[in-house]
Structure formats: C-alpha cells, structure tokens
Write a protein that holds these residues in place. Sequence first.
Motif, mmCIF file in Angstrom:
data_model
loop_
_atom_site.group_PDB
_atom_site.id
_atom_site.type_symbol
_atom_site.label_atom_id
_atom_site.label_comp_id
_atom_site.label_asym_id
_atom_site.label_seq_id
_atom_site.Cartn_x
_atom_site.Cartn_y
_atom_site.Cartn_z
ATOM 1 N N LEU A 230 0.831 -1.196 0.000
ATOM 2 C CA LEU A 230 0.000 0.000 0.000
ATOM 3 C C LEU A 230 0.873 1.257 0.000
ATOM 4 O O LEU A 230 0.526 2.271 -0.610
ATOM 5 C CB LEU A 230 -0.925 0.011 1.226
ATOM 6 N N LYS A 231 2.007 1.166 0.693
ATOM 7 C CA LYS A 231 2.911 2.316 0.778
ATOM 8 C C LYS A 231 4.002 2.258 -0.285
ATOM 9 O O LYS A 231 4.454 3.286 -0.785
ATOM 10 C CB LYS A 231 3.544 2.358 2.172
ATOM 11 N N TYR A 232 4.436 1.028 -0.625
ATOM 12 C CA TYR A 232 5.497 0.843 -1.624
ATOM 13 C C TYR A 232 4.978 -0.097 -2.705
ATOM 14 O O TYR A 232 5.286 -1.301 -2.687
ATOM 15 C CB TYR A 232 6.761 0.269 -0.986
ATOM 16 N N PRO A 233 4.184 0.401 -3.643
ATOM 17 C CA PRO A 233 3.621 -0.480 -4.690
ATOM 18 C C PRO A 233 4.736 -1.165 -5.478
ATOM 19 O O PRO A 233 5.717 -0.524 -5.858
ATOM 20 C CB PRO A 233 2.836 0.488 -5.588
ATOM 21 N N PRO A 234 4.611 -2.471 -5.712
ATOM 22 C CA PRO A 234 5.632 -3.175 -6.491
ATOM 23 C C PRO A 234 5.646 -2.693 -7.926
ATOM 24 O O PRO A 234 4.609 -2.289 -8.472
ATOM 25 C CB PRO A 234 5.221 -4.647 -6.399
ATOM 26 N N ALA A 235 6.823 -2.711 -8.537
ATOM 27 C CA ALA A 235 6.949 -2.268 -9.922
ATOM 28 C C ALA A 235 6.153 -3.196 -10.830
ATOM 29 O O ALA A 235 6.147 -4.414 -10.648
ATOM 30 C CB ALA A 235 8.418 -2.254 -10.334
ATOM 31 N N GLU A 236 5.480 -2.606 -11.795
ATOM 32 C CA GLU A 236 4.712 -3.407 -12.750
ATOM 33 C C GLU A 236 5.679 -4.121 -13.699
ATOM 34 O O GLU A 236 6.629 -3.523 -14.189
ATOM 35 C CB GLU A 236 3.792 -2.505 -13.575
ATOM 36 N N PRO A 237 5.466 -5.403 -13.975
ATOM 37 C CA PRO A 237 6.331 -6.105 -14.934
ATOM 38 C C PRO A 237 6.140 -5.544 -16.332
ATOM 39 O O PRO A 237 5.075 -5.006 -16.658
ATOM 40 C CB PRO A 237 5.850 -7.558 -14.839
ATOM 41 N N GLU A 238 7.197 -5.657 -17.134
ATOM 42 C CA GLU A 238 7.111 -5.171 -18.505
ATOM 43 C C GLU A 238 6.036 -5.937 -19.268
ATOM 44 O O GLU A 238 5.872 -7.141 -19.124
ATOM 45 C CB GLU A 238 8.465 -5.338 -19.207
ATOM 46 N N GLU A 239 5.286 -5.191 -20.093
ATOM 47 C CA GLU A 239 4.186 -5.796 -20.847
ATOM 48 C C GLU A 239 4.721 -6.787 -21.869
ATOM 49 O O GLU A 239 5.685 -6.534 -22.568
ATOM 50 C CB GLU A 239 3.415 -4.681 -21.578
ATOM 51 N N SER A 240 4.127 -7.939 -21.906
ATOM 52 C CA SER A 240 4.485 -8.928 -22.920
ATOM 53 C C SER A 240 3.273 -9.795 -23.177
ATOM 54 O O SER A 240 2.297 -9.765 -22.448
ATOM 55 C CB SER A 240 5.654 -9.794 -22.422
#
Length: 740
Positions: A611-621
Amino acid sequence: MTSNPLQQALKQYFGYDSFRAGQREIIEAHLAGRDTLAIMPTGGGKSICFQLPALLKTGVTIVVSPLIALMQDQVTALKENGIGATFLNSTLSGRETHLRSQAILNGAIKLIYVAPERLFAEQFIEFLNIVKNKIGIAGFAIDEAHCVSEWGHDFRPEYRQLSRLRQFYPDVPVIGLTATATERVREDIIQQLQLQQPYVHVASFNRNNLYYEVVPKQGTEQSYVDLLRQIKRMQGSGIVYCLSRKRVNEIAERLREDGIVAIPYHAGLSAKEREENQTRWIRDDVQVMVATIAFGMGINKPDVRFVIHYDLPKNIEGYYQESGRAGRDGEDSHCTLFLGYGDLETIKYLIAQKVDPHTNEPLEAEQRIAQQQLRQVVDYAEGVACRRTILLRYFGEHFHGDCANCDNCLTPKPMEDWTVEAQKFLSCVARVKERFGAGHVIDILRGSMNKKILQHGHESLSTHGIGKDRSLDEWRQLSRSLIHQGYLTQTTDGYAILKLNDRSWEVMRGQRNVLLPIERDTEPVTVTERETSERPVDVEILFERLRLLRKNLADEQEVPPYVIFSNATLNQMAEQQPTSRKEFAKLSGVGAKKLEQYADDFIAIILEHHLKYPPAEPEESTTSRVKQESVTPKSKLSKASTQRETLAMYENGLDIDEIARDRGLKPATVWTHLVQLIEAGYAINCDRLVTPERQNVIYEALEAIGGDSLRNLFDHLREEYTYDEIKIVRAIWQNEKEPL
C-alpha cells in the motif's frame, strides 16, 4: 516441482527444494539399513540426515544427544514443522514422562531424544524393548559423535558405553554425526560405536561465509576497547568466549555499562540462571552472550553474526567448532581471535591439572596431547599464511590459493623466497631420520650444543650450525609455514614429530620454491568493514517488519525466532514479496505445516507494505497479458486491499470470528489486519476489541516498560491480557508517540 519421493518429503517437512552436498547419499545409505558416519561442518545440514529417514522408516528413531538444551531446541523445531518428536530427560516430572511414553507407544512420535546416561538405565532399556516389539526401532542417531573419542576435543566418558547398542540391538542401523573430526577421531568413532562396514561421508570443512582474523591483545584496557569497538561494528547476535568465569562476568558487566545488551554464561551460575540467559539470547532479547566454552554445543541458533574468542582457545578442533557457531544460515559472519600470550600460562596451568581422579597422579599422555594441541592454536594465531589453509589442513583438507576472506589474505604480508632456508630445514629433518620435532631441528640448525643434541651425536651432522644467520623466531615461523603449506607433516600423538612427504623432496630437489610471508613492523591488523550487498530501502523496511512479526509470533509461542523462519527465508520473502499461498510455498524453508500456520500473517504484512510501496509493474508482454487475463478475483489484484476488506466488515458490526468465518481466514489473521491498519494510520474504534478499562491498564504498562517486547508486556500484565489485546493497544500507543 520436486522430482522424487525423497525430495517431496524434504519439501513437505522442511521446506527445502533440494538437498545439500552429501545429504542425499547419507540418507539413502541410512534408509538402506547401513551404518553411517557423517562428518559435516556446523550449518551443513547434519540433522536432516537422520530426521528425514526417521520420518520415512517404520518405527521410532532414538537420537542420543549430550545436552538437554540441544534436545529441547531440536524437538521444538521439529514440532514447528509438524513432526512428532519428544525428549526424555531429567527435567520432566514423572507424570510428563508417562504421558510422553504413552504418546510413543501410541505411534505419535517418530524421534525420541535421550542423553547417553539415560539410554542404558535398566528401566529405559525395558521401555525400549517394549517400543521395539510394539512400534519398532528404526535406527539410532549419535549426535556430537566426536564425544566418543578421547582424541576429540570434547571427550565424554559416558559416550563410551554406546558400543553396547550393538550388543542389545545388533540389527538396528546406527548413524554417527559430528562437525569436527580428524582422521584419527573418525577411526575411533567407528571403533567405539562398532559401526559395521559403515558408509562414511566427510564433507568439506570450508565455511566460505566466515571471515577469520586474529587481533593482538595490547594490555587489558586497550584489549577491552578493541573488543567493544568490534562488537559495536557488528550487527545481530554474537558470542564472546573467555577462559574463566571471572573474566566472563567482568566483560559482560563492562559491555552492559557501555550500552551493549550482554549477559554471562558459565558453570558458576545456577542451572536456572544459565537456562534463562540462554533462552533470552536465543530469542533475541539480548545481543551478546559472554561465555566460557561450557556454552554452545548443540545450539541451533542459525543467525549468529559474530564469534569472538577474547582469550586463546585450547585446541584447533574446539576453536573450529566454537567459531563455527557463527553463520549457520550461510550469511556473512565474523570470527575473531584475540592473541594474548598471557593466556598461554593460564591454559598450561589448566593442562597441569589433568590428573587421575583415583590416584591423583598426572595423566601424562593427556597432558602431552593437550600441550601439542595448544601449540597448534598458537601456530594458527601466529601464522601469516591464509587462515583457511591452516584450519582446513588440520582436518586433512587441502585448500589452494588465497581465500580472500581472512585477514592474512585481505592484507597480505610481503613475500620472500626462503627456498634455500627451507632446503636446509628439510634436509635436517631427513638427517635426524624424521624422529624429532621442530624445536630440536632448529637447535641443530642454529648450532646449539645442548644436552639432547650431544646425547644423539647431532653436533656432527652436516646441518649443524648452518642456520646461525637466522633468528630463532624466523626458523619457528618457517617451520610453521612449511607445515601450513603442506611441505611437512606433523604427528598428532602429542610428540609433534616432523615427517617428510612428496612435496618435501620436491623442495629439496629444487623443483619447488618456498615463499614465506614476512612479518614487518607494521600496525596490527584490525577488523575492517567488509562490503555488504546493497538492497533497496523499501526491501530493508519490509525485512524489518517481517522480522518484527517473526519475533512477536515467537514470543507468543515461547520459541526462538529462527524456529518460525530463518533469516535466509525472511530475506527471500522480503526480496520476492509473495502475495499468494502458492508463491509463499515456493520459499526455501516453507513446508506444509508452516505454510498453513504462517502464510496469511506474513502475506498480510507484504500486502500492507505494498500500500505504501507499490511493487513495480512487470514489462508488458504477450505472456504477461495472458496471465493477467486469467487472474482470479482472489489473486494479487484483489488481495491488495485485503486489510481494508476486513476493516469494512468490522465497521459494519461483524466481530472477529464472524469476519474470519466469512472470509475463510484464521481469527489471528483478522487481528493482524486490524493492527496493521492502525499502524498505517487508520482511525478504528477499538472498544469492541478491547474494553476501555482494559485499554487503560495496557496503556499504563506501555508507559511503564515501553513497547519493545510483547513477552515483557504479557508478563508484566500477569498473563491476564491476550497478545491480541496488547498488540491493538500498542499500535494505538505507538501512533500517539510518533512525532507529527
């Protein structure tokens, strides 16, 4: 995905996907009914070598262990993994012993831990015979098997009677396990335990994660200052070993005065004090244990970050095992030895006290062996070669090249070619027919005319006097270096006779050069900070939150934190941040029982962290899009708001049990959600959870002793308030204490 039944069992019970080196072979030999001897370094995974076969074989396995603390520690860890285990020892009441005996006969127990003294008590033998007839005995495991050998560093006479196992139970396989054993000790173990054509596995004694260094003692006060500086530089738990009880008490008290949370451990304390101090250290309530060598055997605490020998150890085997209590989890750890020549006299005095208890006559053979062992420690401490090379050679293992993880390798001394001097030395060893030690050879080289030289006619040797140009200390350093580098061997029978080998002759024939690291008048080597891996700040923050949850859970269950999860598992958890049970199950150290018991609590912390540190979104594939389209409502996307879903239900009037039932969670998980929401700053009316009157009492306790330890609060409140109530009020109290 595990590939066979053994690996499946390993994952199910212990949470590991693969075996460490040697484990599978040992387990398969034991499962096949062979006697086995396993020599594996501390932290190498010895316990699984007998615990896993015990789960797969019919009947119970009897584990012989020398210490009550070791039994309790291993049984606690096994139970935490959902494994039926118990111990039978003098700490139990008659009623408790009876209950445990019944559980054994009912088939609920797979491993029984006993001391060697109890094993052959008439009453216990009768009980074992009943067990054998009703349940079956799968095997005997002799832990700390070096205790059986008088050539070992911790010989225990009561271990000698274990040879009787073969008489009573000739068909039951026996496995002996130890972390330290020279070839002579290994032979003695096989003979004393009467192992029949055993499978013997000797693992490498090299512990790559341990940094070794020697620091000179420079006066009482300066040495203490150096010790204090070392400890303040370290993080995590540590042990400081001292020779005497008096020194233990002094150092522990001074460390406390200087802000280090340290406690003593020695035989002069009552059994209750020793147990309490050990428990406090194991559970991370204190940082440093200052102890005599009475402390440590069998301690399973994997996250010891440093071991400091403030006084000289008595022998290499003891030093290796004591220093090896650092870094059992595979993480980088520090091993420091303070070299003070005053300690030599203390140890020599202790050696002189080795007398026959019946006749009071000196035990000359034991004294002679102990004196040689002490010389080997001094040789290690004074050595200028790679520390690892010296240690491993003692156990018959050859290590080639610099280890890059000891003081001598990281701050190497200048090298000089001493081939000519080495040829003189080795030639002299040959001329005295390999029948004398280094001291006599050096006397010949330096032209001495002492009584021993004249008695043997060695003044007439061609090597007599050819080394007058070098000092006594230089020749001693060369002799140590020749042994450390494998150009000479030395007997271990207490006489330390020098013997030539193939490399010796290569030097004498000019086929090898001998380079000697030379000590110069330089500043003494002191411990330096080694590089540590950098992790993102948010990962460190999550690790600390996971560590706090582990500590709280451990306090509630009155077990050491590492029994919940090891630091290695927590590190993996913080870095991979699993948010589903399926992902959580893939972590090393997460078996079926721990997955069921703890996954929800730790996942809740990770989700709240997101909630405080959103995980990085994976690259679209293409692959990731397909996966996202197949996500179910209860996967990561919906679980990100799991705490707020709990909050909405709570604010709609549902109680803890109702929320847990409707959401398919454990009540403890719902309590955890609400605590995390309060910690995150949500304003929650907690009067339905904890009445205002009870809140006030907990508040007063928090103001009185602080909120660092749930266990201390629970005890302070005389166990009249639950941990959940204390956590809720503590979260509110901590929020109020935080600066705006």
